[in-house]
Design a protein around this motif. Structure first.
Motif, PDB file in Angstrom:
ATOM      1  N   ALA A  28       0.824  -1.211   0.000  1.00 22.88           N
ATOM      2  CA  ALA A  28       0.000   0.000   0.000  1.00 22.88           C
ATOM      3  C   ALA A  28       0.859   1.263   0.000  1.00 22.88           C
ATOM      4  CB  ALA A  28      -0.946  -0.004   1.186  1.00 22.88           C
ATOM      5  N   THR A  29       1.636   1.486   1.059  1.00 26.44           N
ATOM      6  CA  THR A  29       2.405   2.724   1.163  1.00 26.44           C
ATOM      7  C   THR A  29       3.908   2.494   1.162  1.00 26.44           C
ATOM      8  OG1 THR A  29       2.290   2.665   3.575  1.00 26.44           O
ATOM      9  CG2 THR A  29       0.579   3.921   2.417  1.00 26.44           C
ATOM     10  N   GLU A  30       4.330   1.265   1.447  1.00 25.91           N
ATOM     11  CA  GLU A  30       5.754   0.943   1.392  1.00 25.91           C
ATOM     12  C   GLU A  30       5.924  -0.556   1.187  1.00 25.91           C
ATOM     13  OE1 GLU A  30       7.312   2.338   5.148  1.00 25.91           O
ATOM     14  OE2 GLU A  30       7.092   0.364   6.032  1.00 25.91           O
ATOM     15  N   PHE A  31       7.115  -0.920   0.742  1.00 27.85           N
ATOM     16  CA  PHE A  31       7.437  -2.331   0.580  1.00 27.85           C
ATOM     17  C   PHE A  31       8.841  -2.551   1.088  1.00 27.85           C
ATOM     18  CE2 PHE A  31       9.244  -0.464  -3.190  1.00 27.85           C
ATOM     19  CZ  PHE A  31      10.399  -1.186  -3.421  1.00 27.85           C
ATOM     20  N   SER A  32       9.120  -3.789   1.421  1.00 28.47           N
ATOM     21  CA  SER A  32      10.466  -4.175   1.826  1.00 28.47           C
ATOM     22  C   SER A  32      11.075  -5.027   0.733  1.00 28.47           C
ATOM     23  CB  SER A  32      10.433  -4.955   3.138  1.00 28.47           C
ATOM     24  OG  SER A  32      10.027  -4.108   4.189  1.00 28.47           O
ATOM     25  N   LEU A  33      12.358  -4.856   0.555  1.00 24.29           N
ATOM     26  CA  LEU A  33      13.091  -5.570  -0.481  1.00 24.29           C
ATOM     27  C   LEU A  33      14.279  -6.248   0.166  1.00 24.29           C
ATOM     28  CD1 LEU A  33      13.710  -6.087  -3.533  1.00 24.29           C
ATOM     29  CD2 LEU A  33      14.985  -3.960  -3.489  1.00 24.29           C
ATOM     30  N   GLN A  34      14.392  -7.545  -0.066  1.00 20.59           N
ATOM     31  CA  GLN A  34      15.576  -8.262   0.384  1.00 20.59           C
ATOM     32  C   GLN A  34      16.270  -8.819  -0.847  1.00 20.59           C
ATOM     33  OE1 GLN A  34      14.468 -11.038   3.528  1.00 20.59           O
ATOM     34  NE2 GLN A  34      15.185  -9.475   4.947  1.00 20.59           N
ATOM     35  N   HIS A  35      17.573  -8.648  -0.881  1.00 21.35           N
ATOM     36  CA  HIS A  35      18.365  -9.140  -2.010  1.00 21.35           C
ATOM     37  C   HIS A  35      19.760  -9.443  -1.516  1.00 21.35           C
ATOM     38  CE1 HIS A  35      20.928  -5.590  -2.490  1.00 21.35           C
ATOM     39  NE2 HIS A  35      19.873  -4.926  -2.068  1.00 21.35           N
ATOM     40  N   ASN A  36      20.512 -10.128  -2.333  1.00 24.09           N
ATOM     41  CA  ASN A  36      21.908 -10.402  -1.977  1.00 24.09           C
ATOM     42  C   ASN A  36      22.839  -9.989  -3.112  1.00 24.09           C
ATOM     43  OD1 ASN A  36      21.130 -12.426  -3.693  1.00 24.09           O
ATOM     44  ND2 ASN A  36      21.883 -14.100  -2.455  1.00 24.09           N
ATOM     45  N   PHE A  37      22.519  -8.881  -3.772  1.00 27.74           N
ATOM     46  CA  PHE A  37      23.341  -8.377  -4.871  1.00 27.74           C
ATOM     47  C   PHE A  37      24.462  -7.515  -4.330  1.00 27.74           C
ATOM     48  CE2 PHE A  37      19.199  -9.276  -6.581  1.00 27.74           C
ATOM     49  CZ  PHE A  37      19.498  -9.969  -7.729  1.00 27.74           C
ATOM     50  N   MET A  38      25.601  -7.616  -4.944  1.00 31.80           N
ATOM     51  CA  MET A  38      26.768  -6.838  -4.558  1.00 31.80           C
ATOM     52  C   MET A  38      27.162  -5.960  -5.739  1.00 31.80           C
ATOM     53  SD  MET A  38      27.167  -7.992  -1.543  1.00 31.80           S
ATOM     54  CE  MET A  38      28.773  -7.673  -0.911  1.00 31.80           C
ATOM     55  N   GLY A  39      27.912  -4.904  -5.459  1.00 29.21           N
ATOM     56  CA  GLY A  39      28.420  -4.044  -6.507  1.00 29.21           C
ATOM     57  C   GLY A  39      27.538  -2.829  -6.736  1.00 29.21           C
ATOM     58  N   ILE A  40      27.906  -2.060  -7.731  1.00 30.61           N
ATOM     59  CA  ILE A  40      27.190  -0.845  -8.096  1.00 30.61           C
ATOM     60  C   ILE A  40      25.945  -1.231  -8.885  1.00 30.61           C
ATOM     61  CG2 ILE A  40      27.332   1.349  -9.352  1.00 30.61           C
ATOM     62  CD1 ILE A  40      29.173   1.223  -6.948  1.00 30.61           C
ATOM     63  N   GLY A  41      24.833  -0.613  -8.550  1.00 32.03           N
ATOM     64  CA  GLY A  41      23.604  -0.918  -9.272  1.00 32.03           C
ATOM     65  C   GLY A  41      22.514   0.082  -8.974  1.00 32.03           C
ATOM     66  N   THR A  42      21.378  -0.152  -9.600  1.00 33.47           N
ATOM     67  CA  THR A  42      20.212   0.690  -9.371  1.00 33.47           C
ATOM     68  C   THR A  42      19.008  -0.193  -9.065  1.00 33.47           C
ATOM     69  OG1 THR A  42      19.624   0.740 -11.705  1.00 33.47           O
ATOM     70  CG2 THR A  42      20.983   2.553 -10.895  1.00 33.47           C
ATOM     71  N   ILE A  43      18.108   0.353  -8.271  1.00 36.08           N
ATOM     72  CA  ILE A  43      16.821  -0.281  -8.010  1.00 36.08           C
ATOM     73  C   ILE A  43      15.774   0.702  -8.496  1.00 36.08           C
ATOM     74  CG2 ILE A  43      15.275  -1.240  -6.280  1.00 36.08           C
ATOM     75  CD1 ILE A  43      17.742  -1.709  -4.504  1.00 36.08           C
ATOM     76  N   GLN A  44      14.956   0.257  -9.435  1.00 31.04           N
ATOM     77  CA  GLN A  44      13.962   1.146 -10.025  1.00 31.04           C
ATOM     78  C   GLN A  44      12.578   0.527  -9.980  1.00 31.04           C
ATOM     79  OE1 GLN A  44      15.541   1.863 -13.961  1.00 31.04           O
ATOM     80  NE2 GLN A  44      16.675   3.635 -13.232  1.00 31.04           N
ATOM     81  N   LEU A  45      11.577   1.400  -9.963  1.00 31.39           N
ATOM     82  CA  LEU A  45      10.184   0.993 -10.084  1.00 31.39           C
ATOM     83  C   LEU A  45       9.768   1.278 -11.520  1.00 31.39           C
ATOM     84  CD1 LEU A  45       7.557   0.089  -8.587  1.00 31.39           C
ATOM     85  CD2 LEU A  45       7.060   2.521  -8.311  1.00 31.39           C
ATOM     86  N   LEU A  46       9.293   0.247 -12.210  1.00 32.89           N
ATOM     87  CA  LEU A  46       8.873   0.377 -13.600  1.00 32.89           C
ATOM     88  C   LEU A  46       7.388   0.081 -13.705  1.00 32.89           C
ATOM     89  CD1 LEU A  46      11.723  -1.746 -15.256  1.00 32.89           C
ATOM     90  CD2 LEU A  46      11.726   0.713 -14.796  1.00 32.89           C
ATOM     91  N   ASP A  47       6.716   0.735 -14.666  1.00 39.06           N
ATOM     92  CA  ASP A  47       5.325   0.375 -14.918  1.00 39.06           C
ATOM     93  C   ASP A  47       5.284  -0.822 -15.861  1.00 39.06           C
ATOM     94  OD1 ASP A  47       5.676   1.358 -17.533  1.00 39.06           O
ATOM     95  OD2 ASP A  47       4.477   3.164 -17.188  1.00 39.06           O
ATOM     96  N   VAL A  48       4.084  -1.280 -16.211  1.00 36.64           N
ATOM     97  CA  VAL A  48       3.960  -2.495 -17.024  1.00 36.64           C
ATOM     98  C   VAL A  48       4.477  -2.317 -18.445  1.00 36.64           C
ATOM     99  CG1 VAL A  48       2.108  -3.553 -15.695  1.00 36.64           C
ATOM    100  CG2 VAL A  48       1.549  -1.985 -17.554  1.00 36.64           C
TER     101      VAL A  48
END
Length: 97
Positions: A28-48
């Motif tokens: 609804a208003t927030e989400f949690s993200l768990q990952h095990n990625f290392m290094g430089i990167g981006t996390i983005q929200l994309l539409d369909v």
């Protein structure tokens, strides 16, 4: 095979060491993200359609101090959370209520 995960890579990026989970989903208003990625990167929200809606994080992925991200300003719908690094890109579906 998980139909809610989209992998775009030239290598086997969707392996056991490259895991990502999103909860709650739907959110609804927030989400949690768990990952095990290392290094430089981006996390983005994309539409369909694949259009970038919001950059959630950019930088050294292992330095994220919080795994909870606000989406309060995002309209309801189906989206994808995408993590992109120099090793590949992975996305998982997120439903926003």
């Amino acid at each position: 095979y998980d139909l809610n995960t989209l992998v775009l890579s030239t290598t086997d990026f969707n392996s056991e060491e490259n895991k990502m989970s999103i909860y709650p989903n739907p959110a609804a208003t927030e989400f949690s993200l768990q990952h095990n990625f290392m290094g430089i990167g981006t996390i983005q929200l994309l539409d369909v359609t694949g259009r970038q809606v919001k950059t959630i994080f950019s930088g050294e992925l292992s330095t994220i101090t919080s795994n909870s991200f606000s989406i309060a300003e995002i309209p309801s719908g189906i989206y994808f959370i995408q993590i992109a690094t120099n090793k590949g890109t992975i996305a998982k579906k997120l439903i926003i209520q």
